[in-house]
Design a protein around this motif. Structure first.
Motif, short mmCIF file in Angstrom:
data_model
loop_
_atom_site.label_atom_id
_atom_site.label_comp_id
_atom_site.label_asym_id
_atom_site.label_seq_id
_atom_site.Cartn_x
_atom_site.Cartn_y
_atom_site.Cartn_z
N PRO A 248 13.53 16.87 -37.15
CA PRO A 248 12.11 16.65 -36.87
C PRO A 248 11.58 17.63 -35.83
CG PRO A 248 13.36 14.60 -36.75
CD PRO A 248 14.35 15.71 -36.79
N SER A 249 10.25 17.76 -35.77
CA SER A 249 9.65 18.72 -34.84
C SER A 249 8.92 18.00 -33.70
CB SER A 249 8.69 19.64 -35.59
OG SER A 249 7.68 18.88 -36.23
N ILE A 250 7.60 18.03 -33.70
CA ILE A 250 6.81 17.51 -32.59
C ILE A 250 6.48 16.03 -32.81
CG2 ILE A 250 4.67 17.80 -31.28
CD1 ILE A 250 4.62 20.70 -32.33
N ARG A 251 6.62 15.25 -31.75
CA ARG A 251 6.27 13.83 -31.83
C ARG A 251 4.78 13.64 -32.08
NH1 ARG A 251 9.20 10.41 -26.99
NH2 ARG A 251 11.38 10.75 -27.61
N ARG A 252 4.46 12.63 -32.86
CA ARG A 252 3.05 12.29 -33.06
C ARG A 252 2.50 11.49 -31.88
NH1 ARG A 252 1.30 13.40 -38.19
NH2 ARG A 252 2.87 13.51 -39.85
N ASN A 253 3.37 10.76 -31.18
CA ASN A 253 2.95 9.92 -30.06
C ASN A 253 3.75 10.29 -28.82
OD1 ASN A 253 1.21 7.86 -31.59
ND2 ASN A 253 3.14 7.77 -32.71
N SER A 254 3.05 10.52 -27.71
CA SER A 254 3.73 10.89 -26.47
C SER A 254 4.28 9.67 -25.73
CB SER A 254 2.77 11.67 -25.56
OG SER A 254 1.59 10.90 -25.31
N GLU A 255 3.59 8.51 -25.84
CA GLU A 255 4.08 7.32 -25.16
C GLU A 255 5.35 6.81 -25.82
OE1 GLU A 255 1.16 7.63 -26.52
OE2 GLU A 255 -0.47 7.17 -25.11
N TRP A 256 6.35 6.42 -25.03
CA TRP A 256 7.65 6.05 -25.58
C TRP A 256 7.57 4.82 -26.48
CZ3 TRP A 256 9.80 1.29 -24.89
CH2 TRP A 256 9.29 0.49 -23.86
N TRP A 257 6.71 3.85 -26.11
CA TRP A 257 6.66 2.62 -26.89
C TRP A 257 5.97 2.84 -28.23
CZ3 TRP A 257 1.90 0.48 -28.13
CH2 TRP A 257 0.80 0.96 -27.41
N ARG A 258 4.95 3.72 -28.25
CA ARG A 258 4.32 4.06 -29.53
C ARG A 258 5.30 4.81 -30.43
NH1 ARG A 258 -1.30 3.64 -29.88
NH2 ARG A 258 -2.36 3.17 -27.92
N HIS A 259 6.05 5.72 -29.80
CA HIS A 259 7.04 6.48 -30.56
C HIS A 259 8.11 5.55 -31.14
CE1 HIS A 259 9.61 9.83 -31.69
NE2 HIS A 259 10.62 9.24 -31.06
N LEU A 260 8.54 4.57 -30.35
CA LEU A 260 9.56 3.63 -30.82
C LEU A 260 9.04 2.79 -31.98
CD1 LEU A 260 12.34 2.36 -30.50
CD2 LEU A 260 11.37 0.82 -28.78
N LEU A 261 7.80 2.31 -31.86
CA LEU A 261 7.21 1.53 -32.94
C LEU A 261 7.07 2.36 -34.22
CD1 LEU A 261 4.38 -0.49 -31.12
CD2 LEU A 261 6.55 -1.36 -32.02
N ALA A 262 6.65 3.62 -34.06
CA ALA A 262 6.53 4.51 -35.22
C ALA A 262 7.89 4.76 -35.86
CB ALA A 262 5.88 5.83 -34.81
N LEU A 263 8.92 4.89 -35.02
CA LEU A 263 10.27 5.12 -35.54
C LEU A 263 10.76 3.92 -36.35
CD1 LEU A 263 12.52 7.25 -35.46
CD2 LEU A 263 13.46 6.07 -33.47
N LEU A 264 10.52 2.72 -35.83
CA LEU A 264 10.90 1.51 -36.57
C LEU A 264 10.12 1.42 -37.88
CD1 LEU A 264 11.06 -1.07 -33.63
CD2 LEU A 264 12.99 -0.04 -34.86
N ALA A 265 8.83 1.75 -37.82
CA ALA A 265 8.01 1.72 -39.04
C ALA A 265 8.50 2.74 -40.05
CB ALA A 265 6.55 1.98 -38.68
N ASP A 266 8.98 3.90 -39.57
CA ASP A 266 9.51 4.93 -40.46
C ASP A 266 10.73 4.44 -41.21
OD1 ASP A 266 8.26 7.37 -40.95
OD2 ASP A 266 8.61 8.06 -38.91
N TYR A 267 11.65 3.78 -40.51
CA TYR A 267 12.85 3.27 -41.17
C TYR A 267 12.49 2.20 -42.21
CZ TYR A 267 16.00 5.72 -37.99
OH TYR A 267 16.70 6.69 -37.33
N PHE A 268 11.52 1.36 -41.87
CA PHE A 268 11.09 0.33 -42.80
C PHE A 268 10.41 0.95 -44.02
CE2 PHE A 268 7.94 -3.08 -43.98
CZ PHE A 268 8.88 -3.93 -44.54
N LEU A 269 9.57 1.98 -43.78
CA LEU A 269 8.89 2.66 -44.88
C LEU A 269 9.89 3.36 -45.80
CD1 LEU A 269 6.23 3.56 -46.22
CD2 LEU A 269 6.21 5.53 -44.66
N SER A 270 10.92 3.97 -45.21
CA SER A 270 11.95 4.65 -46.01
C SER A 270 12.67 3.66 -46.91
CB SER A 270 12.96 5.35 -45.09
OG SER A 270 12.34 6.36 -44.35
N TRP A 271 12.98 2.48 -46.37
CA TRP A 271 13.65 1.47 -47.18
C TRP A 271 12.74 1.01 -48.32
CZ3 TRP A 271 12.65 -3.55 -48.59
CH2 TRP A 271 13.72 -4.24 -49.17
#
Length: 402
Positions: free
Chosen positions: A276-299
């Motif tokens: 991956p390249s540049i984060r879409r969200n700079s705040e750690w909690w937003r990034h973490l939520l997006a990461l969890l959403a990504d795994y769910f979307l992939s499934w």
């Protein structure tokens, strides 16, 4: 053939077992809930199970049926992969519209991207299908723009959604060489202009929607109804499953494709080697939520979205495209296109080994088009039709061109 038939029987048997287990679990859950309500105490009901049951029923009754296979073949042609090779014999002598290669943004390395001249160049080179990006202006005009801002293509640092079409219609696009100091003669095209040009050139197209709003969906559906030929020549693509659902809910005849790559919600770009390249969200909690959403979307992408949305095609990043993933979707009658493939080696691998069509930014020295020319099917010119014949002979590409 006996081996293929045996495998198909095993596949049907495993599906029967899977659905039987699912049905048993559903009936058992229903019985448990009814017994809790009637014989014990209403307050003791496990509400997590109730919620799951309600969601399951809601999804089941709101899922969309895919377009007919005939409609898909009108738009996309036919290609067969491992799971469908038993059907090749009946089609052996039949000529079918082929889409082994899709010009990504109108082959953006060869010509200014998403432009009318790019589409004409693709047709001249024998390409049958182009892909272009659709965004919305502030005043509701659908235009062909990929990025959120116009900086890369016009040097103007403004967002398309903040401008009216009157403000951007006279802008000149940068040259396809990448030199921002050299403006081309091309301007930003509208969706209507692109549609009419594709229809006149007999080009099939993939409309990649960048502005996933209700207004964009309504505009797209209006375009299809105004030009009914699009139902047989165009498909709609988006990374957003909710947008695909809006479009197909409004008109189930529209052939749709769901785009996917890893970390689409978390990072702006992805590369199989560099990651991956540049984060879409700079705040750690937003990034973490997006990461969890990504795994769910992939499934969901692999297991249920294609079924619920009734999609016919998936567009998968080339660096995560595997034979197992292709086989999985083919077994459910979902076609696969790899993107974006620019090297000759990768094109050969997708076409001859994985046996799937691909999107590319350049048609120069293209494997699929070169195969056509060697077999004498592409004469060039605006009116040329590229057609192919499916092959079932060992050692030949799946795309055997007459």
């Amino acid at each position: 053939e006996r081996f293929i038939c045996k495998n198909m029987e095993l596949f049907k048997t495993s599906n029967l077992l899977k659905y039987s287990v699912a049905l048993w679990l559903l009936l058992h859950t229903l019985y448990f809930l009814l017994s809790e309500c009637v014989f014990i105490n209403f307050k003791s009901i496990p509400w997590a199970l109730v919620t799951f049951f309600i969601v399951f029923i809601a999804l089941y009754f709101n899922k969309l049926s895919p377009p007919s296979r005939g409609d898909l073949e009108e738009v996309f042609g036919i290609y067969r992969n491992n799971g469908l090779q038993q059907k090749l014999t009946a089609l052996q002598e039949k000529l079918i519209n082929a889409v082994p290669v899709v010009a990504h943004r109108g082959a953006s390395i060869d010509s200014p991207e998403n432009t009318i001249s790019a589409f004409r160049s693709c047709k001249n080179k024998g390409c049958n299908m182009v892909q272009f990006d659709v965004s919305m202006t502030r005043d509701g005009v659908a235009v062909l723009i990929h990025e959120e801002t116009l900086e890369r293509i016009t040097n103007l640092h403004k967002r398309a959604q903040d401008m009216t079409y009157a403000e951007m219609r006279n802008l000149r696009l940068n040259d396809s060489s990448g030199n921002k100091d050299i403006p081309s003669a091309e301007r930003i095209a509208t969706l209507e202009e692109a549609v009419q040009e594709c229809l006149s050139l007999k080009l099939h197209c993939i409309m990649n929607i960048r502005t996933n709003t209700t207004k964009a969906a309504a505009k797209l559906i209006e375009t299809f109804h105004r030009s009914p030929a699009l139902f047989k020549t165009a498909m709609v693509a988006s990374f957003n499953p909710l947008f695909i659902y809006q479009v197909r809910r409004a008109d189930p005849r529209i052939v749709c494709a769901l785009s996917w790559r890893p970390f689409v919600l978390t990072y702006t770009m992805f590369d199989g080697i560099r990651g991956p390249s540049i984060r879409r969200n700079s705040e750690w909690w937003r990034h973490l939520l997006a990461l969890l959403a990504d795994y769910f979307l992939s499934w969901m992408f692999k297991h249920c979205l294609w079924h619920f949305l009734g999609i016919s095609v998936v567009l998968v990043h080339k660096d995560v495209l595997t034979a197992d993933l292709i086989r999985h979707f083919n077994e459910h009658n979902v076609s696969v296109i790899g993107w974006t493939v620019n090297s000759t080696l990768e094109k050969t691998y997708l076409l001859d080994v994985l046996q799937v069509p691909y999107m590319t930014d350049t048609l120069s020295s293209d494997v699929a088009l070169d195969n056509k020319r060697r077999r004498g099917t592409v004469s060039g010119g605006m009116g040329s039709e590229a057609r192919f014949q499916l092959s079932n002979h060992p050692g030949e590409s799946l795309y055997s061109f007459n």
